[in-house]
Design an enzyme around this catalytic site. Sequence first.
Site, PDB file in Angstrom:
ATOM      1  N   ASN A 173       0.862  -1.178   0.000  1.00  0.00           N
ATOM      2  CA  ASN A 173       0.000   0.000   0.000  1.00  0.00           C
ATOM      3  C   ASN A 173       0.904   1.234   0.000  1.00  0.00           C
ATOM      4  O   ASN A 173       1.845   1.323   0.791  1.00  0.00           O
ATOM      5  CB  ASN A 173      -0.899  -0.002   1.243  1.00  0.00           C
ATOM      6  CG  ASN A 173      -1.881  -1.149   1.227  1.00  0.00           C
ATOM      7  OD1 ASN A 173      -2.345  -1.555   0.169  1.00  0.00           O
ATOM      8  ND2 ASN A 173      -2.181  -1.699   2.385  1.00  0.00           N
ATOM      9  N   GLN A 208      -2.305   3.231   3.058  1.00  0.00           N
ATOM     10  CA  GLN A 208      -1.084   3.089   3.861  1.00  0.00           C
ATOM     11  C   GLN A 208      -1.247   3.860   5.165  1.00  0.00           C
ATOM     12  O   GLN A 208      -1.627   5.042   5.161  1.00  0.00           O
ATOM     13  CB  GLN A 208       0.135   3.615   3.091  1.00  0.00           C
ATOM     14  CG  GLN A 208       1.448   3.335   3.837  1.00  0.00           C
ATOM     15  CD  GLN A 208       2.693   3.755   3.044  1.00  0.00           C
ATOM     16  OE1 GLN A 208       2.602   4.324   1.957  1.00  0.00           O
ATOM     17  NE2 GLN A 208       3.862   3.477   3.603  1.00  0.00           N
ATOM     18  N   HIS A 258       6.530  -1.592   3.859  1.00  0.00           N
ATOM     19  CA  HIS A 258       6.306  -2.975   4.268  1.00  0.00           C
ATOM     20  C   HIS A 258       5.556  -3.695   3.160  1.00  0.00           C
ATOM     21  O   HIS A 258       4.636  -3.150   2.568  1.00  0.00           O
ATOM     22  CB  HIS A 258       5.524  -3.064   5.583  1.00  0.00           C
ATOM     23  CG  HIS A 258       4.300  -2.195   5.615  1.00  0.00           C
ATOM     24  ND1 HIS A 258       4.366  -0.836   5.823  1.00  0.00           N
ATOM     25  CD2 HIS A 258       2.989  -2.484   5.451  1.00  0.00           C
ATOM     26  CE1 HIS A 258       3.144  -0.328   5.793  1.00  0.00           C
ATOM     27  NE2 HIS A 258       2.278  -1.312   5.548  1.00  0.00           N
TER      28      HIS A 258
HETATM   29  P1  AMP Z   1      -0.667  -0.379   5.850  1.00  0.00           P
HETATM   30  O1  AMP Z   1      -2.103  -0.044   6.156  1.00  0.00           O
HETATM   31  O2  AMP Z   1      -0.420  -0.924   4.497  1.00  0.00           O
HETATM   32  O3  AMP Z   1       0.238   0.785   6.214  1.00  0.00           O
HETATM   33  O4  AMP Z   1      -0.323  -1.581   6.817  1.00  0.00           O
HETATM   34  C1  AMP Z   1       0.019  -1.437   8.169  1.00  0.00           C
HETATM   35  C2  AMP Z   1      -0.236  -2.765   8.797  1.00  0.00           C
HETATM   36  O5  AMP Z   1       0.438  -2.787  10.047  1.00  0.00           O
HETATM   37  C3  AMP Z   1      -1.704  -3.051   9.100  1.00  0.00           C
HETATM   38  O6  AMP Z   1      -2.099  -4.238   8.383  1.00  0.00           O
HETATM   39  C4  AMP Z   1      -1.740  -3.227  10.607  1.00  0.00           C
HETATM   40  O7  AMP Z   1      -2.634  -4.244  11.019  1.00  0.00           O
HETATM   41  C5  AMP Z   1      -0.303  -3.587  10.928  1.00  0.00           C
HETATM   42  N1  AMP Z   1       0.130  -3.273  12.264  1.00  0.00           N
HETATM   43  C6  AMP Z   1      -0.099  -2.149  12.982  1.00  0.00           C
HETATM   44  N2  AMP Z   1       0.499  -2.216  14.178  1.00  0.00           N
HETATM   45  C7  AMP Z   1       1.149  -3.418  14.226  1.00  0.00           C
HETATM   46  C8  AMP Z   1       1.940  -4.082  15.211  1.00  0.00           C
HETATM   47  N3  AMP Z   1       2.220  -3.522  16.407  1.00  0.00           N
HETATM   48  N4  AMP Z   1       2.419  -5.311  14.915  1.00  0.00           N
HETATM   49  C9  AMP Z   1       2.139  -5.894  13.730  1.00  0.00           C
HETATM   50  N5  AMP Z   1       1.402  -5.315  12.749  1.00  0.00           N
HETATM   51  C10 AMP Z   1       0.916  -4.100  13.006  1.00  0.00           C
END
Ligand code: AMP
Length: 111
Positions: free
Chosen positions: A85, A92, A98
């Site tokens: 994303n 995002q 990531h």
């Molecule tokens: P995005 O929305 O593409 O920026 O993805 C961020 C991702 O990080 C989401 O799918 C969240 O569920 C994940 N996320 C947020 N905090 C954590 C955390 N502490 N550990 C693992 N994943 C996380």
Amino acid sequence: MSECLFCRIVAGEIPSTVLRETDQTVAFRDVAPQAPVHVLVVPRRHLTDVADLTSDAGLLHAVVSEAAEVARDEGLDGGWRLTFNTGADAGQTVFHVHAHVLGGTAMGRLA
Ligand code: AMP
Ligand code: ZN
């Protein structure tokens, strides 16, 4: 201390379920999985998004290679999705690049 959530996970300051680590990358389970397998692969180095990541071809390769290793380790023989994303319009929320590795179920097409 960094204010970036994923820099803090890479540093071990915030707990996560780490599956794989290399000198350049960390792979850990998403805390709010959107599929039976939902793993995030991040570079240790802070870069904002996949466009930023293209500035380092070796690191881009390392992230995508680790994503493929995660898919193999998790037994995603039927297929898997790799999503970056990029930007707010794409949803995002964490601005440390990531790769989402998604699988374990049949997924609808997005594009
Ligand atoms: P995005 O929305 O593409 O920026 O993805 C961020 C991702 O990080 C989401 O799918 C969240 O569920 C994940 N996320 C947020 N905090 C954590 C955390 N502490 N550990 C693992 N994943 C996380
Ligand atoms: Zn970061």
